[in-house]
Design a protein around this motif. Structure first.
Motif, short mmCIF file in Angstrom:
data_model
loop_
_atom_site.label_atom_id
_atom_site.label_comp_id
_atom_site.label_asym_id
_atom_site.label_seq_id
_atom_site.Cartn_x
_atom_site.Cartn_y
_atom_site.Cartn_z
N ALA A 86 33.62 29.97 57.79
CA ALA A 86 32.93 30.12 59.07
C ALA A 86 33.63 29.34 60.18
O ALA A 86 33.82 29.85 61.27
N GLY A 101 34.94 40.27 58.06
CA GLY A 101 33.60 40.04 57.54
C GLY A 101 33.44 40.77 56.20
O GLY A 101 34.29 41.57 55.82
N GLU A 102 32.36 40.46 55.52
CA GLU A 102 32.20 40.99 54.16
C GLU A 102 32.24 42.52 54.10
O GLU A 102 32.95 43.10 53.29
N VAL A 145 32.70 33.96 53.81
CA VAL A 145 32.59 35.41 53.74
C VAL A 145 32.92 35.76 52.30
O VAL A 145 34.07 35.84 51.90
N ALA A 174 36.19 33.58 62.83
CA ALA A 174 36.07 32.76 61.63
C ALA A 174 37.46 32.23 61.31
O ALA A 174 38.42 32.53 62.03
N LEU A 211 35.45 38.60 62.64
CA LEU A 211 34.59 39.04 61.53
C LEU A 211 34.38 40.56 61.54
O LEU A 211 33.93 41.13 60.56
N GLU A 212 34.71 41.19 62.65
CA GLU A 212 34.63 42.66 62.64
C GLU A 212 35.73 43.25 61.74
O GLU A 212 35.66 44.40 61.32
#
Lengths: 74, 251
Positions: free
Chosen positions: B96, B52-53, A41, B5, B48-49
């Protein structure tokens, strides 16, 4: 008024030691130094940008705090 | 929960995994160790919520979120450093899955080994020198200026005091740094912290990190205590030991 503050003189690292460290000292180290392992990420932010974010966030919050405090003054 | 992740806190050598029982990651997540050819990556699941990026760029603007994550990261690193030789990672390193963590550790293996060699048996100490913002106050018996000449004389004296204080602060910062450096195996100057962030009225003239042999810490703090006594106008703050954050820089 000189003062040398050797708060933790024991050699061991303790959880209570971790809790005593100020947020600014932590961010100095967690954003500015430490191993940089590019994660999957990718936050495409260089270290400098993170420092800017931190400064903006902190200053905004300090100002908000001050405004709240001033608002409460009699 | 969306796909989890792996958040990586640190890479360690000689980690006693059982010692980490009772340490938790974000939202109480279990701490796991991904072993790879003698190195241990200390990780936990993250959503990831949240990590995440796109959510990250938003969350990094939220001071409460940054503080929560930074403090948890710091606590985990602290526990790992207490039971191993530990190279802390920078905030929010997210992979990941475990295979990806192993691949990344592999790609940096020789650099990581160099870092771990450098910090083994050593700890980080923070040293700051702070100087009062205001010039030293006039004597309490000060009375209103008797004349224009008297007023100008007082102004000149106040300016001299200010200059003396600045020179004293610069001298103190240099000397404290030299003393600390002599008792350390490495040193790193950090940016002086902004008074708006520290909430302190003093001006920081030295903010530095020193890598000190674990068994030398008493000599280190004693030397700084003595150096501080030579400069009564400034405050010398010594804090530690900390995990070797400032010396876990690759390359």
């Amino acid at each position: 008024m000189n003062e040398v503050d050797g708060r933790a003189t024991a050699v061991g690292l303790t959880t209570s030691g971790a809790a005593q460290v100020s947020l600014v000292d932590i961010l100095d180290r967690l954003l500015g130094t430490g191993v940089v392992l590019a994660g999957d990420v990718t936050i495409s932010l260089a270290g400098v940008d993170l420092v800017d974010i931190r400064l903006n966030a902190l200053i905004t919050s300090v100002r908000a705090d001050m405004a709240r405090r001033e608002g409460r003054m009699p | 929960m969306s796909a989890p992740a792996r958040y990586v806190f640190a890479v360690a050598r000689d980690l006693q995994v059982a010692e980490l029982a009772g340490t938790h990651g974000f939202h109480g997540a279990t701490i796991d160790v991904v072993e790879h050819e003698g190195l241990s990556a200390v990780v936990c699941d993250v959503d990831l919520e949240e990590f995440g990026e796109e959510p990250l760029t938003r969350n990094l603007e939220d001071l409460a979120w940054v503080e929560r994550v930074a403090r948890t990261h710091n606590e985990v690193v602290w526990m790992v450093a207490a039971v191993s030789t530990c190279a802390p990672l920078r905030l929010v390193t997210v992979c990941a899955d475990d295979d990806s963590v192993r691949a990344k550790v592999d790609s940096l293996r020789s650099d990581l080994e160099d870092v771990l060699d450098r910090i083994e048996g050593r700890q980080e100490w923070s040293v700051k020198v702070l100087v009062p913002q205001r010039p030293v106050a006039e004597s309490p018996r000060a009375t209103p200026a008797a004349s224009g000449a008297d007023y100008l004389r007082r102004k000149r004296e106040a300016s001299d005091r200010r200059r003396d204080l600045t020179e004293e602060a610069v001298d103190a910062a240099r000397e404290v740094h030299e003393v600390a450096h002599d008792h350390a195996v490495a040193s790193r100057r950090l940016m002086p912290q902004d008074p708006r962030l520290t909430g302190r009225t003093e001006t920081m003239v030295l903010n530095a990190a020193y890598l000190v042999e674990a068994q030398e810490h008493e000599a280190f703090t004693a030397a700084l205590h003595a150096a501080g006594e030579q400069h009564p106008l400034v405050t010398v703050e010594v804090e530690g030991p900390w995990p070797a954050y400032s010396f876990a820089v690759l390359g």
